[in-house]
Design an enzyme around this catalytic site. Structure first.
Site, PDB file in Angstrom:
ATOM      1  CG  ASP A  88       3.646   4.888  -6.744  1.00  0.00           C
ATOM      2  OD1 ASP A  88       3.028   4.181  -7.591  1.00  0.00           O
ATOM      3  OD2 ASP A  88       4.081   5.996  -7.018  1.00  0.00           O
ATOM      4  CB  VAL A  89       0.990  -0.123  -7.881  1.00  0.00           C
ATOM      5  CG1 VAL A  89       0.584  -0.836  -6.354  1.00  0.00           C
ATOM      6  CG2 VAL A  89       0.027   0.881  -8.210  1.00  0.00           C
TER       7      VAL A  89
ATOM      8  CG  ASP B 143      -2.213   0.778   1.015  1.00  0.00           C
ATOM      9  OD1 ASP B 143      -2.116   1.899   0.573  1.00  0.00           O
ATOM     10  OD2 ASP B 143      -3.283   0.025   1.082  1.00  0.00           O
TER      11      ASP B 143
ATOM     12  CG  ASN C 184      -7.878  -4.367  -4.480  1.00  0.00           C
ATOM     13  OD1 ASN C 184      -9.035  -4.414  -4.892  1.00  0.00           O
ATOM     14  ND2 ASN C 184      -7.501  -3.756  -3.464  1.00  0.00           N
TER      15      ASN C 184
ATOM     16  CE1 TYR D  71     -12.143   2.824 -10.638  1.00  0.00           C
ATOM     17  CE2 TYR D  71     -14.314   2.555 -11.686  1.00  0.00           C
ATOM     18  CZ  TYR D  71     -13.434   2.208 -10.682  1.00  0.00           C
ATOM     19  OH  TYR D  71     -13.641   1.046  -9.869  1.00  0.00           O
TER      20      TYR D  71
END
Length: 253
Positions: free
Chosen positions: A52-53, A33, A79, A145
């Site tokens: 950080d993804v 996260d 996710n 989105y």
């Protein structure tokens, strides 16, 4: 369930519910996260990684640590995601568009990329991508989105085809309107755009499902648990909505 599970955005919301469900089922859990406070609130029994993804070097380093400590990976729950701007298309800034796609799509891609070698090595694994019913319909005022979630489903379909011969399954879960802070922010913004109330927008979303209900994070976690289990050993390449059956994605107010 003696599985090794990595969950992105696992500190809160849907990711937290997934982590709790897998941990309760006996899995080893690693949560990633960007929110250090959310990570700090997670149980000490979970491996917790501030990350950080969209940071590929950090992701590569994480997988190197997991190879050392776990020896492999059984389940990836990609996710992480953000709501992005809720606005008319002409009012969306390109940087807001890019950030939404970077986190929602590029983040899923990067974790799938780095999860593939250890799963290929053991000739097994399950990748579960969190998409959205916005990846099944067009959603007014949610262009970035919706576009990102359609792309997540396309990525998942390709992963399923490419990785299936190696014993790796891939599926998408499409939550509907999920109770919680993120959806509350969307409701408020849509109410402002349409000149109505939060409650009217809420009723429109709930009324657009055949079950007349929002869903809870725990409902999504239950589906993830099933898709990761041996009971779903031949379930791959599927886009599964957990949404109370969305009939109309444009709430009427």
């Amino acid at each position: 369930m003696s599985k090794r599970v990595l969950i992105t955005a696992g500190g809160s919301g849907i990711g937290r519910a997934m982590a709790e469900a897998f941990h309760a089922a006996g899995a080893r859990v690693c949560v990633v996260d960007v929110d250090a406070r959310a990570l700090a609130s997670c149980p000490a029994a979970w491996q917790r990684e501030p990350l950080d993804v969209t940071d590929e070097p950090a992701i590569a380093a994480l997988f190197a640590r997991l190879r050392s400590s776990w020896g492999g990976l059984d389940v990836l729950c990609a996710n992480a995601g953000i709501a992005g701007p809720t606005a008319l298309i002409e009012d969306i800034e390109v940087e807001a568009w890019r950030r939404c796609l970077a986190i929602n799509l590029e983040g899923a891609f990067l974790f799938a990329k780095h999860a593939t070698p250890p799963m290929k090595a053991q000739r097994s694994g399950a990748m579960i991508l969190t998409s959205s019913t916005a990846g099944l319909f067009g959603y007014p005022n949610r262009a970035p989105y919706s576009a990102s979630k359609w792309a997540v489903n396309g990525l998942m379909k390709t992963l399923a085809m490419e990785l299936g011969p190696h014993g790796i399954r891939a599926n998408s879960i499409c939550p509907g309107a999920v109770e919680g802070p993120r959806m509350e922010a969307v409701l408020a913004k849509e109410a402002a755009i349409k000149g109505t109330t939060r409650d009217a927008i809420y009723a429109g979303y709930a009324g657009g499902t055949s079950m007349r209900s929002f869903v809870k994070a725990e409902d999504i976690a239950a589906m993830a648990l099933f898709l990761a289990s041996d009971a779903a050993r031949l379930v791959s390449g599927q886009i599964i909505a957990v949404d109370g059956h969305t009939e109309n994605p444009d709430p009427k107010v």
